[in-house]
Design a protein around this motif. Structure first.
Motif, PDB file in Angstrom:
ATOM      1  N   TYR A   1       8.068  -7.417  -1.679  1.00 13.59           N
ATOM      2  CA  TYR A   1       7.459  -6.882  -0.462  1.00 13.59           C
ATOM      3  C   TYR A   1       7.059  -5.433  -0.691  1.00 13.59           C
ATOM      4  N   LEU A   2       6.019  -5.023   0.001  1.00 14.59           N
ATOM      5  CA  LEU A   2       5.512  -3.661  -0.036  1.00 14.59           C
ATOM      6  C   LEU A   2       5.894  -2.991   1.271  1.00 14.59           C
ATOM      7  N   ALA A   3       6.442  -1.785   1.203  1.00 12.04           N
ATOM      8  CA  ALA A   3       6.886  -1.045   2.385  1.00 12.04           C
ATOM      9  C   ALA A   3       6.217   0.329   2.408  1.00 12.04           C
ATOM     10  N   PRO A   4       4.996   0.422   2.956  1.00  8.69           N
ATOM     11  CA  PRO A   4       4.304   1.710   2.966  1.00  8.69           C
ATOM     12  C   PRO A   4       5.015   2.728   3.854  1.00  8.69           C
ATOM     13  N   ALA A   5       4.975   3.995   3.447  1.00  5.13           N
ATOM     14  CA  ALA A   5       5.630   5.059   4.205  1.00  5.13           C
ATOM     15  C   ALA A   5       4.675   5.749   5.166  1.00  5.13           C
ATOM     16  N   VAL A   6       3.380   5.541   4.981  1.00  2.00           N
ATOM     17  CA  VAL A   6       2.354   6.218   5.782  1.00  2.00           C
ATOM     18  C   VAL A   6       1.386   5.171   6.320  1.00  2.00           C
ATOM     19  N   THR A   7       1.002   5.290   7.572  1.00  2.00           N
ATOM     20  CA  THR A   7      -0.005   4.409   8.160  1.00  2.00           C
ATOM     21  C   THR A   7      -1.385   4.905   7.769  1.00  2.00           C
ATOM     22  N   GLY A   8      -2.265   3.979   7.382  1.00  2.00           N
ATOM     23  CA  GLY A   8      -3.633   4.353   7.050  1.00  2.00           C
ATOM     24  C   GLY A   8      -4.267   3.406   6.062  1.00  2.00           C
ATOM     25  N   ASN A   9      -5.387   3.855   5.489  1.00  2.00           N
ATOM     26  CA  ASN A   9      -6.162   3.044   4.558  1.00  2.00           C
ATOM     27  C   ASN A   9      -5.657   3.228   3.125  1.00  2.00           C
ATOM     28  N   TYR A  10      -5.429   2.101   2.465  1.00  2.31           N
ATOM     29  CA  TYR A  10      -4.958   2.070   1.080  1.00  2.31           C
ATOM     30  C   TYR A  10      -5.977   1.329   0.219  1.00  2.31           C
ATOM     31  N   THR A  11      -6.044   1.704  -1.057  1.00  2.00           N
ATOM     32  CA  THR A  11      -6.828   0.978  -2.046  1.00  2.00           C
ATOM     33  C   THR A  11      -5.885   0.616  -3.188  1.00  2.00           C
ATOM     34  N   PHE A  12      -6.058  -0.582  -3.734  1.00  2.67           N
ATOM     35  CA  PHE A  12      -5.195  -1.087  -4.803  1.00  2.67           C
ATOM     36  C   PHE A  12      -6.016  -1.349  -6.062  1.00  2.67           C
ATOM     37  N   TRP A  13      -5.368  -1.249  -7.230  1.00 11.01           N
ATOM     38  CA  TRP A  13      -5.970  -1.581  -8.519  1.00 11.01           C
ATOM     39  C   TRP A  13      -4.970  -2.404  -9.325  1.00 11.01           C
ATOM     40  N   ILE A  14      -5.497  -3.248 -10.204  1.00 13.63           N
ATOM     41  CA  ILE A  14      -4.653  -3.981 -11.148  1.00 13.63           C
ATOM     42  C   ILE A  14      -5.244  -3.844 -12.545  1.00 13.63           C
ATOM     43  N   ALA A  15      -4.382  -3.699 -13.542  1.00 12.01           N
ATOM     44  CA  ALA A  15      -4.780  -3.641 -14.950  1.00 12.01           C
ATOM     45  C   ALA A  15      -3.858  -4.581 -15.720  1.00 12.01           C
ATOM     46  N   SER A  16      -4.407  -5.306 -16.692  1.00 11.14           N
ATOM     47  CA  SER A  16      -3.553  -6.243 -17.435  1.00 11.14           C
ATOM     48  C   SER A  16      -4.218  -6.715 -18.719  1.00 11.14           C
ATOM     49  N   ASP A  17      -3.392  -7.254 -19.596  1.00  8.48           N
ATOM     50  CA  ASP A  17      -3.806  -7.944 -20.816  1.00  8.48           C
ATOM     51  C   ASP A  17      -2.850  -9.129 -20.955  1.00  8.48           C
ATOM     52  N   ASP A  18      -3.260 -10.392 -20.789  1.00 10.79           N
ATOM     53  CA  ASP A  18      -4.631 -10.819 -20.542  1.00 10.79           C
ATOM     54  C   ASP A  18      -4.912 -10.767 -19.021  1.00 10.79           C
ATOM     55  N   LEU A  19      -5.301 -11.880 -18.448  1.00  9.19           N
ATOM     56  CA  LEU A  19      -5.784 -11.903 -17.074  1.00  9.19           C
ATOM     57  C   LEU A  19      -4.676 -11.803 -16.043  1.00  9.19           C
ATOM     58  N   SER A  20      -5.079 -11.405 -14.809  1.00 17.41           N
ATOM     59  CA  SER A  20      -4.125 -11.265 -13.709  1.00 17.41           C
ATOM     60  C   SER A  20      -4.837 -11.372 -12.374  1.00 17.41           C
ATOM     61  N   ASP A  21      -4.047 -11.674 -11.333  1.00 16.97           N
ATOM     62  CA  ASP A  21      -4.524 -11.735  -9.952  1.00 16.97           C
ATOM     63  C   ASP A  21      -3.523 -10.999  -9.081  1.00 16.97           C
ATOM     64  N   LEU A  22      -4.020 -10.180  -8.142  1.00 13.12           N
ATOM     65  CA  LEU A  22      -3.172  -9.442  -7.217  1.00 13.12           C
ATOM     66  C   LEU A  22      -3.395  -9.977  -5.810  1.00 13.12           C
ATOM     67  N   TYR A  23      -2.293 -10.344  -5.129  1.00  9.46           N
ATOM     68  CA  TYR A  23      -2.334 -10.893  -3.777  1.00  9.46           C
ATOM     69  C   TYR A  23      -1.563  -9.988  -2.832  1.00  9.46           C
ATOM     70  N   LEU A  24      -2.066  -9.852  -1.614  1.00 12.92           N
ATOM     71  CA  LEU A  24      -1.387  -9.090  -0.576  1.00 12.92           C
ATOM     72  C   LEU A  24      -1.521  -9.842   0.735  1.00 12.92           C
ATOM     73  N   SER A  25      -0.431  -9.901   1.489  1.00 14.86           N
ATOM     74  CA  SER A  25      -0.447 -10.565   2.789  1.00 14.86           C
ATOM     75  C   SER A  25      -0.716  -9.547   3.893  1.00 14.86           C
ATOM     76  N   ILE A  26      -1.164 -10.030   5.030  1.00 13.38           N
ATOM     77  CA  ILE A  26      -1.363  -9.173   6.201  1.00 13.38           C
ATOM     78  C   ILE A  26      -0.029  -8.859   6.877  1.00 13.38           C
ATOM     79  N   ASP A  27       1.039  -9.509   6.421  1.00 19.48           N
ATOM     80  CA  ASP A  27       2.383  -9.323   6.957  1.00 19.48           C
ATOM     81  C   ASP A  27       3.380  -9.757   5.890  1.00 19.48           C
ATOM     82  N   SER A  28       4.600 -10.104   6.292  1.00 21.82           N
ATOM     83  CA  SER A  28       5.614 -10.491   5.306  1.00 21.82           C
ATOM     84  C   SER A  28       5.564 -11.968   4.925  1.00 21.82           C
ATOM     85  N   ASN A  29       4.647 -12.722   5.498  1.00 22.71           N
ATOM     86  CA  ASN A  29       4.552 -14.161   5.244  1.00 22.71           C
ATOM     87  C   ASN A  29       3.709 -14.433   3.995  1.00 22.71           C
ATOM     88  N   PRO A  30       4.283 -15.049   2.955  1.00 25.04           N
ATOM     89  CA  PRO A  30       3.517 -15.338   1.736  1.00 25.04           C
ATOM     90  C   PRO A  30       2.305 -16.223   1.969  1.00 25.04           C
TER      91      PRO A  30
END
Length: 194
Positions: A69-98
């Motif tokens: 789970y992600l627990a942000p400390a500040v309310t506002g707009n966030y941008t995310f990045w992912i880097a990997s070798d080899d491939l990868s996928d990053l998922y985020l929920s609108i809440d705590s529900n997978p």
């Protein structure tokens, strides 16, 4: 194997993220991991990470699932990045529900360690998060040959881009009972892939 756990925590004990891994899985596609009969319920093992960054050059022919789970400390707009070798996928929920998780960024082939800007798809759109709320987060990583790495960064409101630290991450709730082979851990079900 059976396991029971509470899916949605009301609070989250920050400090770490869990990485599950499956060994001896060849191929360079995400489906080589997700369609493997051992995924997601029979990993070879797991470790605890104190930031959203996996080990470098850890091995070949394996897949990993970074989940918590992600627990942000500040309310506002966030941008995310992912880097990997080899491939990868990053998922985020609108809440705590997978089941509400959607793919927000990905790597189709490979990048160097912390190489955030190689392709546009490594970067998410701007995502509004609320301090005090808990968000399910997951990265799937498939490694075939050569070196290996995975890391996830964010840029919080008024901040700079940095790998997400453990103080903003929580592991999945404690599994209260496990009935499985030694050294095999049963993770919670993965959200559906887009």
């Amino acid at each position: 194997p059976t396991a029971t756990a509470t899916m949605t925590p009301s609070i989250c004990d920050t400090g770490s993220l869990t990485r599950y891994y499956w060994l001896k899985i060849g191929g360079s596609k995400g489906t080589d991991l997700t369609k493997n009969s051992r995924f997601p319920n029979s990993p070879n093992g797991a470790d605890t990470l104190t930031s959203f960054e996996g080990p470098n050059s850890w091995g070949t022919k394996y897949g990993s699932r970074y989940v918590g789970y992600l627990a942000p400390a500040v309310t506002g707009n966030y941008t995310f990045w992912i880097a990997s070798d080899d491939l990868s996928d990053l998922y985020l929920s609108i809440d705590s529900n997978p089941s509400n998780a959607t793919r927000i960024a990905y790597v189709k082939d490979r990048t160097k360690v912390d190489e955030w800007d190689r392709k546009p798809n490594q970067k998410s759109t701007t995502i509004y998060l609320v301090a005090g709320q808990i968000y399910f987060i997951e990265a799937l990583h498939k490694q075939d040959g050569g070196t290996a790495n995975l890391s996830v960064a964010w840029q919080p409101p008024g901040g700079s881009r940095t790998v997400i630290g453990g103080q903003y991450l929580c592991p999945l709730p404690t599994i209260t009972s496990i009935d499985s082979e030694p050294e095999v851990i049963d993770p919670l079900p993965s959200p559906p892939l887009p």
